[in-house]
Structure formats: C-alpha cells, structure tokens
Design a protein around this motif. Structure first.
Motif, PDB file in Angstrom:
ATOM      1  N   UNK A  16       0.547   1.915   0.429  1.00 36.39           N
ATOM      2  CA  UNK A  16       1.899   2.413   0.672  1.00 36.39           C
ATOM      3  C   UNK A  16       1.812   3.916   0.930  1.00 36.39           C
ATOM      4  N   UNK A  17       2.844   4.483   1.542  1.00 38.11           N
ATOM      5  CA  UNK A  17       2.865   5.903   1.863  1.00 38.11           C
ATOM      6  C   UNK A  17       3.523   6.708   0.744  1.00 38.11           C
ATOM      7  N   UNK A  18       2.951   7.876   0.458  1.00 36.27           N
ATOM      8  CA  UNK A  18       3.521   8.763  -0.550  1.00 36.27           C
ATOM      9  C   UNK A  18       4.896   9.261  -0.124  1.00 36.27           C
ATOM     10  N   UNK A  19       5.183   9.243   1.172  1.00 29.99           N
ATOM     11  CA  UNK A  19       6.460   9.742   1.675  1.00 29.99           C
ATOM     12  C   UNK A  19       7.577   8.711   1.592  1.00 29.99           C
ATOM     13  N   UNK A  20       7.239   7.475   1.245  1.00 27.98           N
ATOM     14  CA  UNK A  20       8.267   6.448   1.065  1.00 27.98           C
ATOM     15  C   UNK A  20       8.894   6.572  -0.321  1.00 27.98           C
ATOM     16  N   UNK A  21      10.122   6.157  -0.457  1.00 26.31           N
ATOM     17  CA  UNK A  21      10.777   6.166  -1.758  1.00 26.31           C
ATOM     18  C   UNK A  21      10.129   5.112  -2.657  1.00 26.31           C
ATOM     19  N   UNK A  22      10.303   5.281  -3.961  1.00 20.49           N
ATOM     20  CA  UNK A  22       9.747   4.299  -4.891  1.00 20.49           C
ATOM     21  C   UNK A  22      10.303   2.896  -4.627  1.00 20.49           C
ATOM     22  N   UNK A  23      11.607   2.718  -4.391  1.00 20.21           N
ATOM     23  CA  UNK A  23      12.115   1.372  -4.074  1.00 20.21           C
ATOM     24  C   UNK A  23      11.461   0.774  -2.830  1.00 20.21           C
ATOM     25  N   UNK A  24      11.216   1.598  -1.800  1.00 22.69           N
ATOM     26  CA  UNK A  24      10.586   1.095  -0.582  1.00 22.69           C
ATOM     27  C   UNK A  24       9.131   0.716  -0.868  1.00 22.69           C
ATOM     28  N   UNK A  25       8.440   1.542  -1.628  1.00 25.07           N
ATOM     29  CA  UNK A  25       7.067   1.214  -2.014  1.00 25.07           C
ATOM     30  C   UNK A  25       7.044  -0.104  -2.792  1.00 25.07           C
ATOM     31  N   UNK A  26       7.970  -0.243  -3.720  1.00 26.88           N
ATOM     32  CA  UNK A  26       8.042  -1.438  -4.545  1.00 26.88           C
ATOM     33  C   UNK A  26       8.239  -2.689  -3.698  1.00 26.88           C
ATOM     34  N   UNK A  27       9.116  -2.592  -2.721  1.00 26.96           N
ATOM     35  CA  UNK A  27       9.394  -3.731  -1.851  1.00 26.96           C
ATOM     36  C   UNK A  27       8.109  -4.214  -1.178  1.00 26.96           C
ATOM     37  N   UNK A  28       7.324  -3.274  -0.653  1.00 26.18           N
ATOM     38  CA  UNK A  28       6.074  -3.624   0.031  1.00 26.18           C
ATOM     39  C   UNK A  28       5.062  -4.223  -0.945  1.00 26.18           C
ATOM     40  N   UNK A  29       4.940  -3.599  -2.114  1.00 27.16           N
ATOM     41  CA  UNK A  29       3.954  -4.052  -3.088  1.00 27.16           C
ATOM     42  C   UNK A  29       4.288  -5.450  -3.601  1.00 27.16           C
ATOM     43  N   UNK A  30       5.548  -5.676  -3.923  1.00 24.17           N
ATOM     44  CA  UNK A  30       5.962  -6.977  -4.449  1.00 24.17           C
ATOM     45  C   UNK A  30       5.669  -8.087  -3.445  1.00 24.17           C
ATOM     46  N   UNK A  31       5.993  -7.857  -2.183  1.00 31.72           N
ATOM     47  CA  UNK A  31       5.737  -8.873  -1.161  1.00 31.72           C
ATOM     48  C   UNK A  31       4.250  -9.138  -1.000  1.00 31.72           C
ATOM     49  N   UNK A  32       3.438  -8.070  -1.043  1.00 28.76           N
ATOM     50  CA  UNK A  32       1.991  -8.237  -0.901  1.00 28.76           C
ATOM     51  C   UNK A  32       1.393  -8.977  -2.080  1.00 28.76           C
ATOM     52  N   UNK A  33       1.834  -8.655  -3.288  1.00 28.04           N
ATOM     53  CA  UNK A  33       1.304  -9.317  -4.465  1.00 28.04           C
ATOM     54  C   UNK A  33       1.692 -10.796  -4.473  1.00 28.04           C
ATOM     55  N   UNK A  34       2.888 -11.091  -4.047  1.00 33.75           N
ATOM     56  CA  UNK A  34       3.299 -12.498  -3.960  1.00 33.75           C
ATOM     57  C   UNK A  34       2.346 -13.259  -3.051  1.00 33.75           C
ATOM     58  N   UNK A  35       1.971 -12.638  -1.929  1.00 32.28           N
ATOM     59  CA  UNK A  35       1.055 -13.303  -0.989  1.00 32.28           C
ATOM     60  C   UNK A  35      -0.321 -13.500  -1.629  1.00 32.28           C
TER      61      UNK A  35
END
Length: 218
Positions: free
Chosen positions: A196-215
């Motif tokens: 994830x990018x450091x410039x993204x907000x924490x909620x946006x980072x979370x969204x990406x991480x959660x989807x990836x972990x689910x996969x």
C-alpha cells in the motif's frame, strides 16, 4: 470493517505491518488488528535496551543487533497466535479473539527491511525463535506452521522525510532515514505480501489490505 471466515477451525496467522520509519506502521497495524479481532504488538517494544539506546544516539542497527530482536518477534508471534487459536477453538470470548468473528492470530509492526529479516519472521531456516521462546521441538513445529503475511507501506524519501521531521517523542532520528532506505529490499512480489502507499489514508490502505488478505485465505 472486519474480516470474517466460514472456516470452522481456521489456523492462526501472523501479520507484519512493515516499512521504514515514518510510514505509519503502528497506525495501520493497530487498525488492522482491530478489524481482524487480533492483538496488536509494536515490534519496537520488543527491542533489547541496547538497541533502543543505540538508535537514540542516531546509530543505525547492524544485522547482529537485529538478529535477537527478529527472533524475539517471531517467538512472540508464535506464542500469542497460539493462545488466540486455543481461545478461538474453545469458544471463549476473549478480547480480540471472538469465535466466528475472524481468523485468530496477531499483528506486529516491524520494519523487516531485508529479505533475510523477513525469512526469520516467517520462521524459516530454523531461526524462528530465540532461546527464551524456543525450548523444545514442539514449539519449533508450531512456528513452522504459522503462516506469515506482510503489509508493506511504500513511499518516497521526500514524503517520508517530511513525516519524520514532524514527529515528536520517537527515538528514531530523521537522519537515519537514508540508512533505512538504503537497507530496504522491497518485498513486492514475494509470497503473502500486500503493498500500500504511504500517501493513502488509513481507511484506503485498510480496504486494500482486507481484500488482499481475504484472497490469501480463500
């Protein structure tokens, strides 16, 4: 936001929020742990006193300095994830391990700059725990079976330097950033890594991480 699972008896996992100083590992790691119903541990709190004093003087740590720290982190992850799995399976309702709420495990923030460091955190090459936590073969076997995932927070030197200069009350000196960036071996492309990018907000980072972990866990 939370991750749920349909697996009746899921195996515990170890998640590492990683990156150089100033990326927001602690912020994202704590948010991720809350979403996953897992305990959160800041890896900085597991440094031996000598390491903390060295960093406070502005001296970069050597691989020799980091070795026992990384082993301690792995050993701590094995212990805590195992405790969470036991509580999950027993149907208890402990803090951060609600049966049916998600996958049991633990989230730890750690810089994990080199591939070799990440292998220690993965429990590879027999270097999964230190002597204080690896006392018998069963502990070693448990460690080898603990899946490990990395959430890498990436960012440019300019953005990271600005963030570090605005921080207060932290022993890491801004002048050490270049040393960390020079040491960093990007984990992008390694198995079980989310970037994830450091410039993204924490909620946006979370969204990406959660989807990836689910996969990863399907």
């Amino acid at each position: 936001m939370a991750i749920t699972t349909t697996v009746s008896d899921p195996s515990p996992v170890f998640i590492v929020a990683m990156g150089v100083s100033g990326t927001g590992k602690s912020t994202l790691g704590a948010a991720l742990a809350k979403a996953l119903h897992m305990p959160y541990i800041d890896g900085d709190d597991l440094h031996p006193k000598a390491n903390v004093e060295k960093m406070a003087r502005g001296e970069p740590l050597t691989d020799q300095d980091r070795a026992p720290w990384l082993k301690t982190i792995r050993g701590t992850a094995v212990r805590v994830a195992g405790e969470q799995a036991d509580k999950y399976r027993s149907g208890m309702n402990p803090t951060n391990a609600v049966k049916g709420a998600g996958v049991p495990g633990v989230v730890i923030a750690c810089s994990a700059l080199k591939h070799t460091y990440r292998d220690v955190l993965r429990g590879k090459s027999g270097t999964d725990t230190d002597s204080s936590t690896d006392t018998d073969s069963s502990t070693s076997n448990d460690s080898a079976q603990l899946p490990t995932y990395f959430v890498f927070i990436d960012g440019s030197r300019e953005v990271l330097m600005e963030r570090m200069l605005n921080r207060s009350g932290h022993y890491m000196k801004a002048g050490m950033l270049d040393s960390q960036l020079n040491t960093l071996e990007s984990p992008a492309g390694e198995e079980g890594v989310v970037v994830v990018s450091v410039e993204e907000s924490t909620p946006k980072q979370m969204e990406k991480v959660v989807e990836a972990l689910k996969a990863f866990w399907v």
